[in-house]
Design a protein around this motif. Structure first.
Motif, PDB file in Angstrom:
ATOM      1  N   THR A 392      -3.312  -1.396   0.538  1.00 31.65           N
ATOM      2  CA  THR A 392      -2.990   0.024   0.459  1.00 31.65           C
ATOM      3  C   THR A 392      -4.125   0.863   1.045  1.00 31.65           C
ATOM      4  OG1 THR A 392      -1.848  -0.466  -1.588  1.00 31.65           O
ATOM      5  CG2 THR A 392      -2.239   1.845  -1.119  1.00 31.65           C
ATOM      6  N   ALA A 393      -5.354   0.516   0.666  1.00 28.06           N
ATOM      7  CA  ALA A 393      -6.505   1.282   1.138  1.00 28.06           C
ATOM      8  C   ALA A 393      -6.620   1.191   2.656  1.00 28.06           C
ATOM      9  CB  ALA A 393      -7.767   0.769   0.478  1.00 28.06           C
ATOM     10  N   LEU A 394      -6.431   0.000   3.210  1.00 30.01           N
ATOM     11  CA  LEU A 394      -6.520  -0.172   4.657  1.00 30.01           C
ATOM     12  C   LEU A 394      -5.478   0.691   5.361  1.00 30.01           C
ATOM     13  CD1 LEU A 394      -7.094  -4.041   4.813  1.00 30.01           C
ATOM     14  CD2 LEU A 394      -8.698  -2.278   5.596  1.00 30.01           C
ATOM     15  N   CYS A 395      -4.264   0.673   4.827  1.00 25.32           N
ATOM     16  CA  CYS A 395      -3.211   1.477   5.444  1.00 25.32           C
ATOM     17  C   CYS A 395      -3.554   2.953   5.390  1.00 25.32           C
ATOM     18  CB  CYS A 395      -1.877   1.231   4.759  1.00 25.32           C
ATOM     19  SG  CYS A 395      -1.207  -0.408   5.090  1.00 25.32           S
ATOM     20  N   LYS A 396      -4.033   3.402   4.242  1.00 21.71           N
ATOM     21  CA  LYS A 396      -4.347   4.824   4.087  1.00 21.71           C
ATOM     22  C   LYS A 396      -5.526   5.225   4.976  1.00 21.71           C
ATOM     23  CE  LYS A 396      -1.719   6.259   0.516  1.00 21.71           C
ATOM     24  NZ  LYS A 396      -1.530   5.552  -0.746  1.00 21.71           N
ATOM     25  N   ASP A 397      -6.360   4.242   5.329  1.00 23.48           N
ATOM     26  CA  ASP A 397      -7.550   4.501   6.126  1.00 23.48           C
ATOM     27  C   ASP A 397      -7.272   4.367   7.627  1.00 23.48           C
ATOM     28  OD1 ASP A 397     -10.295   5.141   6.086  1.00 23.48           O
ATOM     29  OD2 ASP A 397     -10.815   3.058   6.546  1.00 23.48           O
ATOM     30  N   GLY A 398      -6.013   4.223   7.976  1.00 30.06           N
ATOM     31  CA  GLY A 398      -5.665   4.114   9.381  1.00 30.06           C
ATOM     32  C   GLY A 398      -5.895   2.736   9.988  1.00 30.06           C
ATOM     33  N   LYS A 399      -6.135   1.738   9.121  1.00 32.31           N
ATOM     34  CA  LYS A 399      -6.345   0.387   9.642  1.00 32.31           C
ATOM     35  C   LYS A 399      -5.153  -0.517   9.330  1.00 32.31           C
ATOM     36  CE  LYS A 399     -11.309   0.869   9.099  1.00 32.31           C
ATOM     37  NZ  LYS A 399     -12.270   1.018   8.012  1.00 32.31           N
ATOM     38  N   VAL A 400      -3.995  -0.037   9.760  1.00 29.56           N
ATOM     39  CA  VAL A 400      -2.763  -0.760   9.448  1.00 29.56           C
ATOM     40  C   VAL A 400      -2.766  -2.155  10.047  1.00 29.56           C
ATOM     41  CG1 VAL A 400      -0.264  -0.557   9.373  1.00 29.56           C
ATOM     42  CG2 VAL A 400      -1.664   1.472   9.656  1.00 29.56           C
ATOM     43  N   ASP A 401      -3.338  -2.285  11.247  1.00 30.90           N
ATOM     44  CA  ASP A 401      -3.343  -3.595  11.893  1.00 30.90           C
ATOM     45  C   ASP A 401      -4.144  -4.599  11.085  1.00 30.90           C
ATOM     46  OD1 ASP A 401      -1.797  -2.523  13.865  1.00 30.90           O
ATOM     47  OD2 ASP A 401      -3.537  -1.957  15.099  1.00 30.90           O
ATOM     48  N   VAL A 402      -5.237  -4.117  10.511  1.00 33.66           N
ATOM     49  CA  VAL A 402      -6.043  -4.994   9.665  1.00 33.66           C
ATOM     50  C   VAL A 402      -5.221  -5.413   8.444  1.00 33.66           C
ATOM     51  CG1 VAL A 402      -8.207  -5.248   8.410  1.00 33.66           C
ATOM     52  CG2 VAL A 402      -8.116  -3.783  10.412  1.00 33.66           C
ATOM     53  N   ALA A 403      -4.476  -4.447   7.896  1.00 35.55           N
ATOM     54  CA  ALA A 403      -3.632  -4.742   6.733  1.00 35.55           C
ATOM     55  C   ALA A 403      -2.597  -5.807   7.086  1.00 35.55           C
ATOM     56  CB  ALA A 403      -2.957  -3.473   6.241  1.00 35.55           C
ATOM     57  N   VAL A 404      -1.983  -5.668   8.264  1.00 32.68           N
ATOM     58  CA  VAL A 404      -0.976  -6.643   8.698  1.00 32.68           C
ATOM     59  C   VAL A 404      -1.609  -8.030   8.788  1.00 32.68           C
ATOM     60  CG1 VAL A 404       0.494  -7.338  10.635  1.00 32.68           C
ATOM     61  CG2 VAL A 404       0.417  -4.941   9.938  1.00 32.68           C
ATOM     62  N   GLU A 405      -2.797  -8.056   9.357  1.00 32.28           N
ATOM     63  CA  GLU A 405      -3.530  -9.311   9.515  1.00 32.28           C
ATOM     64  C   GLU A 405      -3.835  -9.932   8.143  1.00 32.28           C
ATOM     65  OE1 GLU A 405      -4.219 -10.844  12.212  1.00 32.28           O
ATOM     66  OE2 GLU A 405      -5.601 -12.372  11.419  1.00 32.28           O
ATOM     67  N   LEU A 406      -4.337  -9.099   7.247  1.00 28.76           N
ATOM     68  CA  LEU A 406      -4.678  -9.577   5.909  1.00 28.76           C
ATOM     69  C   LEU A 406      -3.446 -10.112   5.190  1.00 28.76           C
ATOM     70  CD1 LEU A 406      -6.748  -9.919   3.600  1.00 28.76           C
ATOM     71  CD2 LEU A 406      -6.329  -7.553   2.961  1.00 28.76           C
ATOM     72  N   LEU A 407      -2.355  -9.387   5.313  1.00 32.05           N
ATOM     73  CA  LEU A 407      -1.112  -9.812   4.666  1.00 32.05           C
ATOM     74  C   LEU A 407      -0.718 -11.214   5.132  1.00 32.05           C
ATOM     75  CD1 LEU A 407       1.390  -9.052   2.876  1.00 32.05           C
ATOM     76  CD2 LEU A 407       2.449  -8.170   4.947  1.00 32.05           C
ATOM     77  N   SER A 408      -0.884 -11.436   6.445  1.00 33.17           N
ATOM     78  CA  SER A 408      -0.478 -12.735   6.976  1.00 33.17           C
ATOM     79  C   SER A 408      -1.420 -13.853   6.536  1.00 33.17           C
ATOM     80  CB  SER A 408      -0.400 -12.680   8.500  1.00 33.17           C
ATOM     81  OG  SER A 408      -1.708 -12.593   9.028  1.00 33.17           O
ATOM     82  N   GLN A 409      -2.623 -13.468   6.104  1.00 35.96           N
ATOM     83  CA  GLN A 409      -3.592 -14.498   5.675  1.00 35.96           C
ATOM     84  C   GLN A 409      -3.521 -14.808   4.187  1.00 35.96           C
ATOM     85  OE1 GLN A 409      -7.374 -12.923   6.631  1.00 35.96           O
ATOM     86  NE2 GLN A 409      -7.167 -13.241   8.855  1.00 35.96           N
ATOM     87  N   LEU A 410      -2.777 -13.997   3.440  1.00 35.88           N
ATOM     88  CA  LEU A 410      -2.793 -14.142   1.986  1.00 35.88           C
ATOM     89  C   LEU A 410      -2.516 -15.562   1.491  1.00 35.88           C
ATOM     90  CD1 LEU A 410      -1.380 -10.914   0.358  1.00 35.88           C
ATOM     91  CD2 LEU A 410      -3.708 -11.622   0.754  1.00 35.88           C
ATOM     92  N   SER A 411      -1.477 -16.154   2.038  1.00 37.13           N
ATOM     93  CA  SER A 411      -1.119 -17.498   1.569  1.00 37.13           C
ATOM     94  C   SER A 411      -2.253 -18.482   1.761  1.00 37.13           C
ATOM     95  CB  SER A 411       0.126 -17.999   2.280  1.00 37.13           C
ATOM     96  OG  SER A 411       1.194 -17.155   1.933  1.00 37.13           O
ATOM     97  N   SER A 412      -2.913 -18.391   2.937  1.00 37.49           N
ATOM     98  CA  SER A 412      -4.000 -19.334   3.184  1.00 37.49           C
ATOM     99  C   SER A 412      -5.218 -19.006   2.330  1.00 37.49           C
ATOM    100  CB  SER A 412      -4.363 -19.352   4.665  1.00 37.49           C
ATOM    101  OG  SER A 412      -4.794 -18.079   5.058  1.00 37.49           O
ATOM    102  N   ARG A 413      -5.254 -17.802   1.764  1.00 42.32           N
ATOM    103  CA  ARG A 413      -6.339 -17.446   0.853  1.00 42.32           C
ATOM    104  C   ARG A 413      -5.957 -17.760  -0.591  1.00 42.32           C
ATOM    105  NH1 ARG A 413      -9.904 -12.619   2.333  1.00 42.32           N
ATOM    106  NH2 ARG A 413      -9.842 -12.510   4.593  1.00 42.32           N
ATOM    107  N   GLY A 414      -4.823 -18.406  -0.752  1.00 48.16           N
ATOM    108  CA  GLY A 414      -4.431 -18.842  -2.086  1.00 48.16           C
ATOM    109  C   GLY A 414      -3.733 -17.795  -2.922  1.00 48.16           C
ATOM    110  N   CYS A 415      -3.173 -16.809  -2.251  1.00 49.53           N
ATOM    111  CA  CYS A 415      -2.466 -15.765  -2.977  1.00 49.53           C
ATOM    112  C   CYS A 415      -1.114 -15.511  -2.323  1.00 49.53           C
ATOM    113  CB  CYS A 415      -3.281 -14.480  -2.918  1.00 49.53           C
ATOM    114  SG  CYS A 415      -3.853 -13.925  -4.490  1.00 49.53           S
ATOM    115  N   ARG A 416      -0.069 -15.710  -3.063  1.00 47.48           N
ATOM    116  CA  ARG A 416       1.247 -15.459  -2.477  1.00 47.48           C
ATOM    117  C   ARG A 416       1.543 -13.969  -2.489  1.00 47.48           C
ATOM    118  NH1 ARG A 416       5.061 -19.519  -4.707  1.00 47.48           N
ATOM    119  NH2 ARG A 416       6.515 -17.794  -4.917  1.00 47.48           N
ATOM    120  N   PRO A 417       1.877 -13.419  -1.310  1.00 52.56           N
ATOM    121  CA  PRO A 417       2.219 -11.983  -1.294  1.00 52.56           C
ATOM    122  C   PRO A 417       3.440 -11.717  -2.169  1.00 52.56           C
ATOM    123  CG  PRO A 417       2.637 -12.998   0.872  1.00 52.56           C
ATOM    124  CD  PRO A 417       1.992 -14.042   0.023  1.00 52.56           C
ATOM    125  N   VAL A 418       3.449 -10.573  -2.812  1.00 48.69           N
ATOM    126  CA  VAL A 418       4.584 -10.195  -3.642  1.00 48.69           C
ATOM    127  C   VAL A 418       5.258  -8.963  -3.037  1.00 48.69           C
ATOM    128  CG1 VAL A 418       3.604 -11.151  -5.762  1.00 48.69           C
ATOM    129  CG2 VAL A 418       3.100  -8.788  -5.136  1.00 48.69           C
TER     130      VAL A 418
END
Length: 568
Positions: A392-418
DNA sequence: ATAGGGTTAG
């Protein structure tokens, strides 16, 4: 006024043909409707898969040694299979050997098998095991029944649990009943629970502390502490002594009723009831103090408990941290977090998350990330809420692309996106005009079996409207009907805004009428958007009339009205 | 069997 084409829907609006449409409150004003596109009625409900028995009995290697028809050797194999977790093979063995064998199966591995099957949600298969035991001439004991009943309760099949209770071949014990009470109470079926209590007393099975505590907790929630107190008396009369948990449940009930001072009295009286309060008792009161802003009281209680030798727990600190963060006192919250180890407590993700959230809210994302690193370096791993906060913070800060990237990495970081993770990023993308990318994520999310909710659609509809894709936005709203999602005023408002911006205020009014017909209460924004629309299309006078009417009804605030007039 | 549950939409 005559500029308005008679065929349009405006006239009835400006003729001030205002009529309250929604009975209850009603700030809804009636505009003439014209028909809207037919809504598609899709119902794609997939029926929940029911557990099925695996009936294939084709040779399993481990069965070859047990072709002796249900004897000692068969039981030995059964025990081994169950021990190794080979549930399906064990089930097949039961079906093939014991069902028609002369010797009954050993009920101990059978009970483990039932437990294992229930754990994986296969209650029907577990029940089959119980039935096989019964038909093979063995008699299940109360534990076997309790395991099966508990399995039914955990999977929400309370009726099945009750049926089994009534046809058990051995008398139920207090555990059997408590399992059922727990399940009924969780589902708000308190009446049924008391029926079962009668049944229990008739069968001369004595309730214990657990029984009463479960019932008292549910009674606090359903009928209030007053009624729960009667149960507490009854408990005493029956010679069953309440314990800390019983009292905690009551204290919690008192707090939830907003009677904090009574709860504090209860806390102080506990020792005279022969029961000392514990950390949880204190935490319940502490939380109530914090949420009612009694910070000094909370601080005093904390030092009280320490001096009484009742050590605070992680929860104690988390309550305080949460409170401080909400008040914007991040510095103090951090101090508390840092002092936790001195009290023998290790901060967990619930300690860090409110801090990260506050930092993000203050636009201090870099500091939030620094803190995240500290958290990880101390061995506390981020959980999905931590990530959601960052997304949420990344999106609000104008770093949506970073947010997209992070979202795609969640599973490999051991956290299933909800759902919330997707919602945050979908919203971020929609806000920067990347609605197609947002729609892609929406598809991905559904592919993972996550069901979109009203917030997901709210972001998508708003994104489409902002991009001028109002038709798509409208269709999406119409589709929600088949999906059991009631569009909110927020969703309707964004479509109405999209239509007004496209200089299609007449259609916006139709959509407004549709919104009202669907039972959705318009908000001040709804009206302000429509009024702006009228102004933009050159119907200033009509807009002013409408505005006056809405203001006199208290639907529109004075300041909003002045703002519009100032812009005209 | 009791306490924390935080994070998303105009």
């Amino acid at each position: 006024m005559d500029v308005l084409a008679p065929t349009k829907t405006f006239p009835s609006l400006v003729d001030s043909n205002f009529r309250l449409q929604v009975p209850h409150n009603s700030n809804a004003i009636h505009f003439t409707t014209s028909s809207l596109p037919k809504r598609s009625s899709r119902s794609k409900l997939s029926s929940p898969s029911t557990p099925t028995l695996s009936t294939h009995s084709n040779g399993h290697p481990s069965l070859s040694s047990a072709n002796l028809s249900g004897d000692a050797a068969g039981n030995e194999v059964l025990r081994r299979l169950v021990r190794n977790g080979e549930l399906d093979s064990a089930l097949r063995l039961l079906e093939s050997i014991f069902l028609r064998g002369t010797d009954p199966p050993d009920i101990i591995p059978c009970t483990s098998l039932i437990r294992g099957l229930c754990r994986s949600g296969r209650t029907a298969a577990a029940r089959r095991v119980l039935d096989i035991i019964e038909t093979s001439g063995a008699s299940p004991d109360v534990i076997t029944y309790n395991v099966m009943i508990s399995g039914y309760c955990k999977s929400g099949e309370t009726d099945e649990a009750l049926n089994l209770l009534h046809r058990m071949s051995v008398p139920p014990d207090v555990v059997t009943y408590n399992t059922i009470f727990q399940s009924l109470c969780e589902r708000g079926k308190l009446d049924k629970a008391f029926e079962v209590l009668d049944h229990m007393l008739h069968r001369a099975c004595a309730p214990d502390v657990f029984t009463y505590t479960i019932l008292i907790e549910a009674t606090c929630k359903e009928s209030g502490v007053g009624h729960a107190m009667k149960l507490l008396d009854e408990m005493h009369a029956k010679g069953c002594a309440p314990d800390v948990v019983t009292y905690n449940v009551v204290i919690n009930g008192i707090c939830k009723e907003g009677r904090l001072d009574d709860a504090i009295k209860f806390l102080n009286n506990m020792p005279s009831y022969g029961c000392n309060p514990n950390v949880i008792t204190h935490n319940i009161i502490l939380r109530s103090m914090c949420s009612t802003g009694r910070w000094m009281d909370a601080e005093n209680l904390l030092s009280d408990m320490v001096s009484k030798g009742c050590n605070p727990s992680v929860v104690t600190f988390n309550i305080l941290i949460n409170f401080l963060c909400r008040k914007g006192l991040i510095g103090r919250a951090m101090d508390i977090l840092e002092k936790m180890p001195e009290h023998g407590c290790t901060p967990n993700s619930l300690s860090y998350n409110p801090l990260l959230h506050s930092l993000c809210k203050d636009k201090k994302i870099d500091r939030a990330i620094e803190y995240l690193d500290i958290m990880v370096s101390r061995g506390c791993y981020p959980d999905i809420v931590t990530y959601n906060t960052l997304l949420t913070a990344l999106c609000k800060d104008g770093k949506v692309d970073v947010a997209v990237e992070l979202l795609s990495q969640l599973s490999s970081r051991g956290c299933r996106p909800v759902l919330i993770s997707y919602n945050a990023v979908i919203d971020g993308l929609s806000k920067v005009g990347k609605t197609d990318e947002a729609l892609g994520l929406f598809k991905e999310m559904e592919g993972k079996g996550l069901k979109a909710d009203t917030i997901t659609y709210s972001s998508l509809v708003a994104g489409l409207s902002r991009e001028g894709r109002v038709e798509e936005a409208m269709n999406m709203v119409l589709e929600l009907q088949g999906l059991h999602i009631r569009p909110t005023a927020i969703i309707y408002n964004s479509v109405i805004l999209g239509l007004c911006k496209a200089r299609e205020t007449d259609r916006a009014i139709d959509f407004y009428a549709y919104m009202v017909s669907r039972g959705c209460m318009p908000t001040e924004s709804t009206y302000m958007i429509l009024i702006e629309g009228l102004v933009h299309e050159g119907f200033g006078d009509e807009a002013v009339d409408l505005l006056g009417e809405l203001y006199s009804r208290g639907v529109v605030k004075k300041t909003s009205m002045q703002n519009v007039v100032a812009r005209m």
